[in-house]
Design a protein around this motif. Structure first.
Motif, PDB file in Angstrom:
ATOM      1  N   GLY A 134     -34.493-100.732 -37.945  1.00  0.00           N
ATOM      2  CA  GLY A 134     -33.105-101.254 -38.126  1.00  0.00           C
ATOM      3  C   GLY A 134     -32.921-102.559 -38.345  1.00  0.00           C
ATOM      4  O   GLY A 134     -31.649-102.750 -38.435  1.00  0.00           O
ATOM      5  N   ILE A 135     -33.868-103.439 -38.444  1.00  0.00           N
ATOM      6  CA  ILE A 135     -33.260-104.657 -38.767  1.00  0.00           C
ATOM      7  C   ILE A 135     -33.505-104.678 -40.386  1.00  0.00           C
ATOM      8  O   ILE A 135     -34.584-104.561 -41.113  1.00  0.00           O
ATOM      9  CB  ILE A 135     -34.569-105.974 -38.134  1.00  0.00           C
ATOM     10  CG1 ILE A 135     -34.315-105.616 -36.675  1.00  0.00           C
ATOM     11  CG2 ILE A 135     -34.246-107.245 -38.525  1.00  0.00           C
ATOM     12  CD1 ILE A 135     -35.394-106.425 -35.704  1.00  0.00           C
ATOM     13  N   PHE A 136     -32.403-105.607 -41.026  1.00  0.00           N
ATOM     14  CA  PHE A 136     -32.428-105.785 -42.268  1.00  0.00           C
ATOM     15  C   PHE A 136     -32.936-107.396 -42.689  1.00  0.00           C
ATOM     16  O   PHE A 136     -32.289-108.116 -42.264  1.00  0.00           O
ATOM     17  CB  PHE A 136     -31.104-105.644 -42.783  1.00  0.00           C
ATOM     18  CG  PHE A 136     -30.484-104.420 -42.678  1.00  0.00           C
ATOM     19  CD1 PHE A 136     -30.711-103.326 -43.652  1.00  0.00           C
ATOM     20  CD2 PHE A 136     -29.834-103.879 -41.553  1.00  0.00           C
ATOM     21  CE1 PHE A 136     -30.402-101.784 -43.298  1.00  0.00           C
ATOM     22  CE2 PHE A 136     -29.455-102.721 -41.439  1.00  0.00           C
ATOM     23  CZ  PHE A 136     -29.683-101.569 -42.479  1.00  0.00           C
ATOM     24  N   PHE A 137     -34.128-107.049 -43.208  1.00  0.00           N
ATOM     25  CA  PHE A 137     -34.807-108.467 -43.575  1.00  0.00           C
ATOM     26  C   PHE A 137     -34.453-108.846 -44.826  1.00  0.00           C
ATOM     27  O   PHE A 137     -34.190-108.014 -45.748  1.00  0.00           O
ATOM     28  CB  PHE A 137     -36.481-108.115 -43.491  1.00  0.00           C
ATOM     29  CG  PHE A 137     -36.981-107.926 -42.191  1.00  0.00           C
ATOM     30  CD1 PHE A 137     -37.160-108.863 -41.233  1.00  0.00           C
ATOM     31  CD2 PHE A 137     -37.134-106.596 -41.891  1.00  0.00           C
ATOM     32  CE1 PHE A 137     -37.681-108.468 -40.055  1.00  0.00           C
ATOM     33  CE2 PHE A 137     -37.589-106.304 -40.604  1.00  0.00           C
ATOM     34  CZ  PHE A 137     -37.738-107.222 -39.830  1.00  0.00           C
ATOM     35  N   CYS A 138     -34.654-110.074 -45.188  1.00  0.00           N
ATOM     36  CA  CYS A 138     -34.400-110.543 -46.641  1.00  0.00           C
ATOM     37  C   CYS A 138     -35.904-110.920 -46.940  1.00  0.00           C
ATOM     38  O   CYS A 138     -36.658-111.703 -46.371  1.00  0.00           O
ATOM     39  CB  CYS A 138     -33.809-112.072 -46.596  1.00  0.00           C
ATOM     40  SG  CYS A 138     -33.615-112.555 -48.116  1.00  0.00           S
ATOM     41  N   TRP A 139     -36.280-110.276 -48.147  1.00  0.00           N
ATOM     42  CA  TRP A 139     -37.766-110.328 -48.598  1.00  0.00           C
ATOM     43  C   TRP A 139     -37.504-111.443 -49.721  1.00  0.00           C
ATOM     44  O   TRP A 139     -36.662-110.780 -50.698  1.00  0.00           O
ATOM     45  CB  TRP A 139     -38.195-109.240 -48.719  1.00  0.00           C
ATOM     46  CG  TRP A 139     -39.848-109.220 -49.194  1.00  0.00           C
ATOM     47  CD1 TRP A 139     -41.029-109.274 -48.248  1.00  0.00           C
ATOM     48  CD2 TRP A 139     -40.281-109.258 -50.528  1.00  0.00           C
ATOM     49  NE1 TRP A 139     -41.916-109.508 -49.166  1.00  0.00           N
ATOM     50  CE2 TRP A 139     -41.653-109.553 -50.448  1.00  0.00           C
ATOM     51  CE3 TRP A 139     -39.514-109.158 -51.680  1.00  0.00           C
ATOM     52  CZ2 TRP A 139     -42.229-109.532 -51.602  1.00  0.00           C
ATOM     53  CZ3 TRP A 139     -40.594-109.120 -52.777  1.00  0.00           C
ATOM     54  CH2 TRP A 139     -41.745-109.208 -52.860  1.00  0.00           C
ATOM     55  N   GLN A 140     -38.424-112.421 -50.268  1.00  0.00           N
ATOM     56  CA  GLN A 140     -38.121-112.894 -51.584  1.00  0.00           C
ATOM     57  C   GLN A 140     -39.980-113.144 -51.728  1.00  0.00           C
ATOM     58  O   GLN A 140     -40.591-113.430 -50.895  1.00  0.00           O
ATOM     59  CB  GLN A 140     -37.611-114.484 -51.324  1.00  0.00           C
ATOM     60  CG  GLN A 140     -38.305-115.292 -50.198  1.00  0.00           C
ATOM     61  CD  GLN A 140     -38.125-115.102 -48.941  1.00  0.00           C
ATOM     62  OE1 GLN A 140     -37.185-114.218 -48.445  1.00  0.00           O
ATOM     63  NE2 GLN A 140     -38.620-115.703 -48.024  1.00  0.00           N
ATOM     64  N   GLU A 141     -40.022-113.478 -53.112  1.00  0.00           N
ATOM     65  CA  GLU A 141     -41.529-113.601 -53.555  1.00  0.00           C
ATOM     66  C   GLU A 141     -41.801-115.197 -53.231  1.00  0.00           C
ATOM     67  O   GLU A 141     -40.897-115.825 -53.144  1.00  0.00           O
ATOM     68  CB  GLU A 141     -41.371-113.416 -55.029  1.00  0.00           C
ATOM     69  CG  GLU A 141     -41.405-111.776 -55.341  1.00  0.00           C
ATOM     70  CD  GLU A 141     -41.838-111.520 -56.657  1.00  0.00           C
ATOM     71  OE1 GLU A 141     -42.751-112.235 -57.314  1.00  0.00           O
ATOM     72  OE2 GLU A 141     -41.409-110.917 -57.417  1.00  0.00           O
TER      73      GLU A 141
END
Length: 164
Positions: A134-141
């Motif tokens: 339920g946690i929305f993560f920001c994923w980046q390369e």
């Protein structure tokens, strides 16, 4: 006949320029935040549909094929490596990484790659022992912080970039 002097006109133009310089970045942030909210709603719908799929089929990780889920998302369907991707105007949605958690369960991760930007919104599936559902993560390369900061994500106590 009275009119405006050149100085008065320049002052007005300068004031408008300053106001625009302040307002445009705030407007851009608000628009990006609205787009991220759109992605969060669609990702949450995918997680819920995947939960229903797991309960119906008994498959521990659900399915990478979004067409198997009992949900209709707006956008264009694209097949890639046996997986379904849904492409909207702003995001490309897909399921990836069925991982075993430290609590012994498994869960499927869902991603929304921001089209034209260098980050994704990621949510871990609800269940079955999955870490941080339920946690929305920001994923980046390449572990770059700038794309997530620009998208409005904040760093939590664990050092992860999250969207609130």
């Amino acid at each position: 006949m009275k009119g405006f002097t050149l100085i008065e006109l320049l002052v007005v133009v300068l004031i408008i320029g300053i106001l625009a310089a302040v307002a445009v970045p705030q407007y851009t942030k608000a628009v990006e935040k609205a787009r991220i909210s759109e992605a969060k709603v669609l990702l949450k719908s995918l997680v819920d549909a995947e939960d229903a799929y797991v309960l119906a089929t008994g498959e521990p990780c659900g399915t990478y094929n979004l067409e198997d889920l009992d949900i209709t998302l707006p956008g264009t369907i694209k097949k890639e490596s046996g997986r379904t991707h849904i492409i909207t105007k702003n995001f490309e949605f897909y399921a990836d990484e069925c991982l075993e958690s430290s609590r012994g369960g498994v869960s499927l991760d869902f991603y929304a790659d921001r089209i034209g930007k260098n980050y994704s919104v990621r949510v871990v599936g609800n269940g079955y022992g999955g870490d941080k559902p339920g946690i929305f993560f920001c994923w980046q390369e390449h572990n770059e912080a700038a794309p997530c900061q620009q998208a409005g994500a904040i760093k939590n106590a664990d050092g992860e970039w999250i969207f609130q």
